[in-house]
Design an enzyme around this catalytic site. Structure first.
Site, mmCIF file in Angstrom:
data_model
loop_
_atom_site.group_PDB
_atom_site.id
_atom_site.type_symbol
_atom_site.label_atom_id
_atom_site.label_comp_id
_atom_site.label_asym_id
_atom_site.label_seq_id
_atom_site.Cartn_x
_atom_site.Cartn_y
_atom_site.Cartn_z
ATOM 1 N N SER A 121 0.820 -1.214 0.000
ATOM 2 C CA SER A 121 0.000 0.000 0.000
ATOM 3 C C SER A 121 0.848 1.255 0.000
ATOM 4 O O SER A 121 0.310 2.357 -0.109
ATOM 5 C CB SER A 121 -0.915 0.011 1.232
ATOM 6 O OG SER A 121 -0.136 -0.017 2.419
ATOM 7 N N HIS A 142 -3.307 -3.524 -5.430
ATOM 8 C CA HIS A 142 -3.568 -3.114 -4.049
ATOM 9 C C HIS A 142 -5.053 -3.252 -3.714
ATOM 10 O O HIS A 142 -5.872 -2.425 -4.103
ATOM 11 C CB HIS A 142 -3.107 -1.673 -3.819
ATOM 12 C CG HIS A 142 -3.378 -1.179 -2.430
ATOM 13 N ND1 HIS A 142 -3.745 0.119 -2.140
ATOM 14 C CD2 HIS A 142 -3.354 -1.831 -1.231
ATOM 15 C CE1 HIS A 142 -3.929 0.247 -0.844
ATOM 16 N NE2 HIS A 142 -3.695 -0.921 -0.280
ATOM 17 N N GLU A 154 -6.374 -0.732 -6.593
ATOM 18 C CA GLU A 154 -5.417 0.146 -7.271
ATOM 19 C C GLU A 154 -4.425 -0.742 -8.035
ATOM 20 O O GLU A 154 -3.729 -1.563 -7.431
ATOM 21 C CB GLU A 154 -4.673 1.015 -6.257
ATOM 22 C CG GLU A 154 -5.548 2.094 -5.641
ATOM 23 C CD GLU A 154 -4.833 2.916 -4.577
ATOM 24 O OE1 GLU A 154 -5.073 4.132 -4.517
ATOM 25 O OE2 GLU A 154 -4.058 2.333 -3.795
ATOM 26 N N ASN A 192 -4.027 6.088 -0.101
ATOM 27 C CA ASN A 192 -3.192 6.316 1.072
ATOM 28 C C ASN A 192 -2.496 7.669 1.033
ATOM 29 O O ASN A 192 -2.285 8.291 2.077
ATOM 30 C CB ASN A 192 -2.152 5.198 1.220
ATOM 31 C CG ASN A 192 -2.758 3.940 1.807
ATOM 32 O OD1 ASN A 192 -3.913 3.926 2.216
ATOM 33 N ND2 ASN A 192 -1.997 2.874 1.848
#
Length: 596
Positions: A121, A142, A154, A192
């Site tokens: 991540s 991800h 992702e 993130n």
């Protein structure tokens, strides 16, 4: 034609890895689930069994489908079991050296055409890929936690990832029922990169004792509609995991101070306070792994009654202003049983406010949320006035006039002369310093901020803003009034943005910077935050609703007060406002609303 994946391998069977195993097995794909030891394999098996059993109990999965799902999983110790799979996804802890060792071994074990994927991540997919002799077949996939539920994936390509590999993985995501956003290899990717600056800032607020953990979390849930408050989310993620992600983003992402982990996070990790998984983090839990919060030494003590903590009795309230906020606040107080005096600048404005309140109350009756008797009683409690002198005997004044400091200071100076001693004088400002307003009076101890959110009759949150001169009795009165209104009052200091705007708008500004850098599209960034983080609106949807001019003004105030370089308004936001692209109200902002 995209390749057909008939078997995949998953390395690492913690919460994330076991969830990924479930995603593939649910969709008819055979899975080789690999761990480092037999005990770790059994823990992964127990996680998957527990998840599928819960799905059966909730009626979301038939018993026969569960049994078929479990039969597709081959549990193995060691990477050699992955010799014939088409794709491997690694889901081990976020340590670059560990991942590089695993990928070097996968490169040796797996067949030449196999795709090697990492679920990282925050770490560099490129740095992981160079541990292999096939970096063109390495990609980031991800998933978000919990993987069986969260829709977003992702897909992270490096500068050497083959276009065919990207296309194959995108097609696989579609087969799994996921929404993929394809991006390049940058620290934090989309979700993130936007999420952890916000979380870190929230921890900083708590560390400096600006507000309590409960108030910070309640503010973001009730003020922004987020599924969890930031500190509760940190506990769910795990403070050790959050620290690693922030540290990686700080080192890889240009050393932005906003991603430098707040010292408190490292201290808590060192002390073993990791969040839910350890039973204690920002909150205390029933037991390790439990989501149930239990009281601890920091839990607020509720008082025995509204006036038990020194609050002054409040029966009659004056509300000054004629805009949307003033209208909504009049309705809130009148419905709650207070006697209300509405003061505007002239009889014509009073008539408009009165009509607006009546219209809103009538809508409540039509929708079945208010009886005709309660509507009539609420209207009967309101006195309409065009002179401040009628506020001479009220117990509380709430100011909701234009957001200009000179106007508010002049009003408070007048209220100081007119109102009886002991009256609480409240401003609904969302951005101006409350202390500047307070010092326009001879009674700054009686002045406080009561920041209602729009629309006031619906939004459950009020930010109670204390200055360094606000008395304990004034704060207690404000808290008691909010409780009597059925609102959640959160207490904070007199700092630009208070809680909600101070946490929300830097996140929105970061999203604009991400778009400005051409890292991703507005649509994909919105998808990432809605599907990956459970936000009710993506950042660009929200900016267009709020208004780009309003957003820019708030961001400028935050930057001017805090002088944090990361808070400087994004040039793209400045340019759009200059061009008159203000969002929905002008027909165009980040999107064109004239075609909808």
């Amino acid at each position: 034609m995209a390749r057909e994946f008939t078997s995949v391998g998953v390395v690492g069977l913690g919460t994330m890895g076991a969830g990924i195993v479930e995603v593939f097995a649910r969709n008819g794909i055979d899975v080789v689930a690999v761990e480092i030891s037999a005990a770790a394999v059994e823990r992964g098996r127990a996680t998957l069994t527990g998840s599928t059993d819960r799905a059966v109990a909730k009626g979301k999965l038939a018993e026969a489908d569960r049994d078929a799902l479990l039969a597709r999983v081959d549990w193995q110790v060691g990477l050699d079991a992955l010799h014939s799979v088409d794709l491997v996804i690694e889901a081990v802890p976020e340590h670059l050296d560990l991942k590089q060792r695993i990928f070097a071994e996968l490169d040796r074990v797996c067949k030449p055409e196999a795709i090697l994927a990492t679920n990282t991540s925050s770490l560099s997919v490129t740095e992981i890929s160079v541990a292999t002799t096939r970096p063109n077949q390495v990609i980031g996939i991800h998933f978000f936690n919990p993987a069986p539920i969260m829709k977003l994936v992702e897909v992270v390509r490096t500068v050497v990832t083959s276009a065919d590999v990207v296309a194959d993985v995108e097609a696989l995501c579609e087969r799994l029922g996921k929404v993929d956003v394809t991006i390049s290899d940058r620290a934090g990717f989309i979700a993130n990169a936007l999420l952890f600056g916000y979380l870190n800032h929230a921890v900083s607020m708590f560390e400096s004792r600006y507000a309590t953990r409960e108030d910070i979390d309640a503010a973001m849930k009730l003020g922004c509609g987020l599924p969890m408050g930031p500190l509760a989310l940190m506990d769910l993620i795990g403070l050790d995991t959050a620290y690693e992600i922030l540290d990686t983003m700080y080192r890889r992402g240009g050393r932005d101070r906003r991603h430098a982990p707040v010292p408190l996070i490292k201290q808590m990790v060192t002390a073993g306070l990791l969040g839910r998984k350890s039973g204690r983090g920002f909150y205390t839990y029933e037991r390790p792994g439990s989501p149930v919060v239990v009281p601890d030494e920091h839990t607020p003590v509720t008082t025995g009654g509204a006036l038990a903590d020194g609050a002054r009795a409040t029966a009659k309230v004056g509300i000054v202003g004629s805009g949307t906020m003033a209208t909504g606040i009049i309705e809130v107080f009148a419905k709650a049983g207070y006697e209300v005096i509405s003061v505007t600048r002239g009889a014509e404005k009073s008539a408009k406010v009165c009509e607006a309140v009546k219209t809103s109350l009538n809508k409540g009756v039509v929708r079945g949320k208010l009886s005709e008797e309660d509507r009539d009683a609420a209207l009967g409690r309101v006195t309409w006035s065009a002179t401040l002198d009628h506020l001479a005997d009220v117990d509380l004044v709430v100011e909701a006039v234009v957001e200009e400091l000179s106007v508010k200071k002049a009003l408070f100076a007048s209220l100081d002369e007119i109102c009886k001693p002991g009256v609480v004088l409240a401003t609904t400002t969302s951005s101006l310093p409350v202390i500047d307003v307070a010092m326009a009076t001879q009674r700054p101890a009686d002045v406080i901020g009561l920041h209602f959110f729009n629309p006031a009759p619906i939004m459950p949150l009020v930010e109670i803003v204390q200055t360094i001169r606000t008395s304990a009795e004034t704060s207690a009165t404000a808290r008691a009034v909010c409780a009597a209104l059925g609102k959640t009052g959160v207490v904070c200091g007199d700092r630009s943005g208070f809680i909600v705007n101070a946490l929300l708008f830097p996140y929105l500004n970061d999203a604009v910077k991400m778009l400005e850098a051409s890292y991703s599209t507005a649509d994909d960034i919105d998808y990432a935050m809605k599907l990956g983080c459970g936000y009710p609106m993506g950042p660009f949807e929200l900016l267009d609703v709020v208004g780009l001019d309003v957003s820019l003004a708030i961001q400028r105030e935050l930057y001017l007060e805090l002088r944090e370089p990361g808070f400087a308004p994004a040039p793209l936001l400045e340019h759009l406002v200059t061009a008159g692209y203000l969002g929905r109200k002008s027909g165009r902002g980040f999107r064109d609303h004239t075609k909808r």
